[in-house]
Every structure is written in C-alpha cells, then in structure tokens.
Write a protein that holds these residues in place. Structure first.
Motif, PDB file in Angstrom:
ATOM      1  N   SER A   1     -17.135  40.633  -0.062  1.00 21.79           N
ATOM      2  CA  SER A   1     -16.905  41.749  -0.980  1.00 21.79           C
ATOM      3  C   SER A   1     -15.689  41.529  -1.860  1.00 21.79           C
ATOM      4  O   SER A   1     -15.306  42.400  -2.641  1.00 21.79           O
ATOM      5  CB  SER A   1     -16.738  43.054  -0.186  1.00 21.79           C
ATOM      6  OG  SER A   1     -15.583  42.975   0.640  1.00 21.79           O
ATOM      7  N   GLN A   2     -15.053  40.347  -1.708  1.00 18.52           N
ATOM      8  CA  GLN A   2     -13.804  40.086  -2.426  1.00 18.52           C
ATOM      9  C   GLN A   2     -13.881  38.783  -3.212  1.00 18.52           C
ATOM     10  O   GLN A   2     -12.894  38.073  -3.348  1.00 18.52           O
ATOM     11  CB  GLN A   2     -12.630  40.032  -1.434  1.00 18.52           C
ATOM     12  CG  GLN A   2     -12.430  41.327  -0.653  1.00 18.52           C
ATOM     13  CD  GLN A   2     -11.494  41.133   0.529  1.00 18.52           C
ATOM     14  OE1 GLN A   2     -11.720  40.288   1.370  1.00 18.52           O
ATOM     15  NE2 GLN A   2     -10.455  41.928   0.587  1.00 18.52           N
ATOM     16  N   THR A   3     -15.051  38.483  -3.760  1.00 19.72           N
ATOM     17  CA  THR A   3     -15.240  37.209  -4.451  1.00 19.72           C
ATOM     18  C   THR A   3     -14.187  36.983  -5.526  1.00 19.72           C
ATOM     19  O   THR A   3     -13.660  35.877  -5.678  1.00 19.72           O
ATOM     20  CB  THR A   3     -16.649  37.152  -5.080  1.00 19.72           C
ATOM     21  OG1 THR A   3     -17.615  37.368  -4.045  1.00 19.72           O
ATOM     22  CG2 THR A   3     -16.907  35.796  -5.707  1.00 19.72           C
ATOM     23  N   ASN A   4     -13.862  38.035  -6.262  1.00 23.66           N
ATOM     24  CA  ASN A   4     -12.906  37.883  -7.355  1.00 23.66           C
ATOM     25  C   ASN A   4     -11.499  37.569  -6.861  1.00 23.66           C
ATOM     26  O   ASN A   4     -10.674  37.064  -7.620  1.00 23.66           O
ATOM     27  CB  ASN A   4     -12.875  39.153  -8.213  1.00 23.66           C
ATOM     28  CG  ASN A   4     -14.187  39.391  -8.938  1.00 23.66           C
ATOM     29  OD1 ASN A   4     -14.931  38.452  -9.201  1.00 23.66           O
ATOM     30  ND2 ASN A   4     -14.497  40.645  -9.234  1.00 23.66           N
ATOM     31  N   GLU A   5     -11.224  37.885  -5.599  1.00 20.53           N
ATOM     32  CA  GLU A   5      -9.894  37.637  -5.049  1.00 20.53           C
ATOM     33  C   GLU A   5      -9.769  36.281  -4.370  1.00 20.53           C
ATOM     34  O   GLU A   5      -8.660  35.845  -4.074  1.00 20.53           O
ATOM     35  CB  GLU A   5      -9.543  38.748  -4.042  1.00 20.53           C
ATOM     36  CG  GLU A   5      -9.478  40.141  -4.652  1.00 20.53           C
ATOM     37  CD  GLU A   5      -9.343  41.211  -3.582  1.00 20.53           C
ATOM     38  OE1 GLU A   5      -8.214  41.390  -3.086  1.00 20.53           O
ATOM     39  OE2 GLU A   5     -10.354  41.846  -3.237  1.00 20.53           O
TER      40      GLU A   5
ATOM     41  N   GLN B   1     -10.397  33.133  -5.387  1.00 21.17           N
ATOM     42  CA  GLN B   1      -9.714  32.076  -6.120  1.00 21.17           C
ATOM     43  C   GLN B   1      -8.204  32.234  -6.026  1.00 21.17           C
ATOM     44  O   GLN B   1      -7.477  31.271  -5.758  1.00 21.17           O
ATOM     45  CB  GLN B   1     -10.142  32.046  -7.589  1.00 21.17           C
ATOM     46  CG  GLN B   1      -9.406  30.953  -8.377  1.00 21.17           C
ATOM     47  CD  GLN B   1      -9.820  30.849  -9.834  1.00 21.17           C
ATOM     48  OE1 GLN B   1     -10.862  31.364 -10.230  1.00 21.17           O
ATOM     49  NE2 GLN B   1      -9.005  30.186 -10.639  1.00 21.17           N
ATOM     50  N   GLN B   2      -7.724  33.452  -6.225  1.00 20.07           N
ATOM     51  CA  GLN B   2      -6.281  33.678  -6.153  1.00 20.07           C
ATOM     52  C   GLN B   2      -5.745  33.402  -4.750  1.00 20.07           C
ATOM     53  O   GLN B   2      -4.670  32.810  -4.585  1.00 20.07           O
ATOM     54  CB  GLN B   2      -5.965  35.127  -6.549  1.00 20.07           C
ATOM     55  CG  GLN B   2      -4.478  35.448  -6.595  1.00 20.07           C
ATOM     56  CD  GLN B   2      -3.716  34.656  -7.645  1.00 20.07           C
ATOM     57  OE1 GLN B   2      -3.759  34.985  -8.812  1.00 20.07           O
ATOM     58  NE2 GLN B   2      -3.036  33.592  -7.223  1.00 20.07           N
TER      59      GLN B   2
ATOM     60  N   ASN C   1     -18.776  32.021  -2.355  1.00 20.04           N
ATOM     61  CA  ASN C   1     -17.546  31.807  -3.129  1.00 20.04           C
ATOM     62  C   ASN C   1     -17.162  30.331  -3.257  1.00 20.04           C
ATOM     63  O   ASN C   1     -15.993  30.013  -3.511  1.00 20.04           O
ATOM     64  CB  ASN C   1     -16.390  32.613  -2.530  1.00 20.04           C
ATOM     65  CG  ASN C   1     -16.144  32.320  -1.052  1.00 20.04           C
ATOM     66  OD1 ASN C   1     -16.391  31.214  -0.580  1.00 20.04           O
ATOM     67  ND2 ASN C   1     -15.658  33.310  -0.309  1.00 20.04           N
TER      68      ASN C   1
ATOM     69  N   ARG D   1     -17.829  28.399  -5.697  1.00 23.00           N
ATOM     70  CA  ARG D   1     -17.352  28.186  -7.070  1.00 23.00           C
ATOM     71  C   ARG D   1     -15.896  28.610  -7.214  1.00 23.00           C
ATOM     72  O   ARG D   1     -15.102  27.938  -7.897  1.00 23.00           O
ATOM     73  CB  ARG D   1     -18.210  28.960  -8.065  1.00 23.00           C
ATOM     74  CG  ARG D   1     -19.654  28.493  -8.157  1.00 23.00           C
ATOM     75  CD  ARG D   1     -20.408  29.230  -9.256  1.00 23.00           C
ATOM     76  NE  ARG D   1     -21.843  29.079  -9.128  1.00 23.00           N
ATOM     77  CZ  ARG D   1     -22.537  28.016  -9.502  1.00 23.00           C
ATOM     78  NH1 ARG D   1     -21.892  26.981 -10.026  1.00 23.00           N
ATOM     79  NH2 ARG D   1     -23.854  27.965  -9.341  1.00 23.00           N
ATOM     80  N   GLU D   2     -15.536  29.729  -6.582  1.00 20.26           N
ATOM     81  CA  GLU D   2     -14.155  30.214  -6.664  1.00 20.26           C
ATOM     82  C   GLU D   2     -13.199  29.236  -5.988  1.00 20.26           C
ATOM     83  O   GLU D   2     -12.076  29.003  -6.460  1.00 20.26           O
ATOM     84  CB  GLU D   2     -14.044  31.602  -6.024  1.00 20.26           C
ATOM     85  CG  GLU D   2     -14.618  32.732  -6.863  1.00 20.26           C
ATOM     86  CD  GLU D   2     -16.144  32.719  -6.933  1.00 20.26           C
ATOM     87  OE1 GLU D   2     -16.684  33.223  -7.934  1.00 20.26           O
ATOM     88  OE2 GLU D   2     -16.801  32.193  -6.003  1.00 20.26           O
TER      89      GLU D   2
ATOM     90  N   ASP E   1     -12.694  26.423  -8.396  1.00 23.21           N
ATOM     91  CA  ASP E   1     -11.812  26.816  -9.501  1.00 23.21           C
ATOM     92  C   ASP E   1     -10.351  26.810  -9.052  1.00 23.21           C
ATOM     93  O   ASP E   1      -9.458  26.397  -9.801  1.00 23.21           O
ATOM     94  CB  ASP E   1     -12.192  28.201 -10.012  1.00 23.21           C
ATOM     95  CG  ASP E   1     -13.525  28.213 -10.751  1.00 23.21           C
ATOM     96  OD1 ASP E   1     -13.980  27.129 -11.179  1.00 23.21           O
ATOM     97  OD2 ASP E   1     -14.116  29.311 -10.900  1.00 23.21           O
TER      98      ASP E   1
END
Length: 271
Positions: A24-28, A30-31, A52, A54-55, A58
């Motif tokens: 649920s935290q794919t956007n987080e 990478q960071q 994730n 790809r993340e 990246d």
C-alpha cells in the motif's frame, strides 16, 4: 558497518538489509530504499508480489551506488510457479529491476503442486549465471526434505518469519545442519510487540529501542535480517545495532517469548 555471511556456494551476503514488503506504500518504497542505501544498507529484499521492483530499480539508479555493491533479492510468486511460468516470471522481474541478473532468487511459498518444477527452473536460472544464488522462502523442514529428494542443488538460503514470538528453533537447527542460511523477515512483528513489558525492560537495560533489540536478537541467532520501514529515522535506527551485544542469558530469555504471533501464514499449515 554491515557484516556479511557466506552462503553454501561461496557467495557473500550482507547480514542486515531492508525488506520492502509495502503493497500500500509503493510511492514510498523508492524513497525508503534511497534512505537505506544512504544509511549503509547494501541488501534489498523485494518480490514480484510486492509490486515494487521498479521502485527498487529507480532507487538504486538514483543512489549512484554501483550495482555490484548492492545485493538484490527477489522471489517468484505462487501464481507464477511451475517450470516455464517461473522462467517467464524471472525474466519479467529482471525487466522491472532493469538488471541482467539477481544476487538471490527465491521460491516465495511452497506450493505443493509446483514446488519441484519451480525449483528445477531456479536451478536452470542458476546454471545460466542469471542468479548468483537460489533459495526458498517460508519452507519448513518437511517441505525442504521433500525438495531435496529431487533437487540437484541445495538451497543457499531459506527466508522465514523470524522473531522471538514465532521462534521455532528446530527450523533454525535444521537449516544450519543442511548448510542452508536462514534469513528472517518481519523481525519487528510490525510493531505489535513494541510495548511488551519484558521487551521494554530489556531495551532499557541496553539503552536501545525495542526494535533495535529485536533486530539484534535475530542477528545473534545468525539470521540474515531484513526489517521493513519507510521512515527515515526508523531506517537509520534499524541499522544502528552493531555497537551492543545481547548477553547469553538475555538471548535465552527472549527465546522464551514464543506465542506464535505471526504477520504471515504459518508454513506448518501448508502440506
């Protein structure tokens, strides 16, 4: 500082890394990976099922750290198991990770109908040099005994849920006897035990957090350990565990905390 272990095929693997199970935290993710690499982490554990890869790719690219310095693990999911499907799933993982090979490829769960064919696919991947090591996840002794009846290669590693609260010493002992490295996921029990008074008292004694104590317990059992976090301060804290040692008596005490608290299924329920 990050100690390493040597797998049964001679490959060196960091003892402490970052788990990125965070659907649920794919956007987080990478960071989080960037912060972990910044903190000295060189082991990233992902899986096709986490969505994730790809993340992770990246983050590694953004870090500027050479690919050869980072140990990347990914896994084949249950729906992709079987000989040909596993080979295709592996290729898709490589594409998402934007690499030519992984350091470790695992069977995510022991799916009875496919486990032998899946392992045969992993052996092919390994023989082609596209994975530096191959292993299993969520396998207990009965699953491994069955696997070894037909395998050519002994798994290099078995990743299992590992904390004092789901500590099954016979699994650890079995893997050590077979020269299969144990890797522990969910060492922090997703925070469910951070207020356990026994754990809090020990953490105060060592002037560390309960999370640091749980990570140290896992490391001192010789398990590669992959705590998960997407918070910068927590990631830094999780890697600050090399300056203390839990005493033998306190390790033995923590070993008694078992109550079968798990965040994933118990492999003993799988035939």
């Amino acid at each position: 500082m990050n100690e390493t272990v040597t797998l049964n095929n001679g490959v060196e693997m960091p003892l402490l890394g970052l788990g990125v199970y965070a659907p649920s935290q794919t956007n987080e993710v990478q960071q989080a990976v960037e912060w972990a690499l910044e903190a000295g982490c060189r082991l990233i554990d992902t899986a096709a099922a986490y969505g994730n890869e790809r993340e992770v790719a990246d983050a590694i690219r953004a870090s500027g750290i050479p690919r050869s310095d980072i140990f990347i693990t990914t896994k084949v999911w249950n729906d992709d198991q079987g000989y040909n499907r596993t080979l295709r799933a592996f290729n898709r993982s490589l594409e998402r990770l934007r690499i030519d090979s992984v350091d470790l490829y695992l069977i995510h769960w022991p799916v009875k109908a496919y486990r032998h064919d899946t392992w045969r696919a992993l052996e092919k991947i390994y023989s082609e040099g596209r994975a530096r090591a191959i292993g299993i996840s969520n396998h207990y002794p009965a699953h491994i005994d069955e696997l070894l009846t037909e395998s050519v290669i002994t798994p290099a590693l078995n990743q299992i849920e590992f904390s004092p609260y789901c500590y099954v010493p016979e699994v650890l002992d079995y893997c050590q006897q077979k020269q299969i490295q144990v890797e522990g996921y969910a060492p922090l029990v997703r925070g469910q035990k951070k207020d356990d008074s026994r754990l809090v008292a020990l953490a105060e004694k060592y002037e560390k957090s309960t999370f640091q104590l749980l990570i140290r317990w896992s490391l001192q059992h010789g398990a590669v350990t992959i705590p998960k976090s997407v918070k910068r301060e927590r990631i830094q804290e999780n890697f600050d565990v090399w300056d203390f040692t839990i005493s033998d008596d306190d390790m033995a005490l923590m070993d008694t905390f078992y109550d079968n608290t798990r965040i994933a299924d118990d492999p003993r329920t799988m035939p």
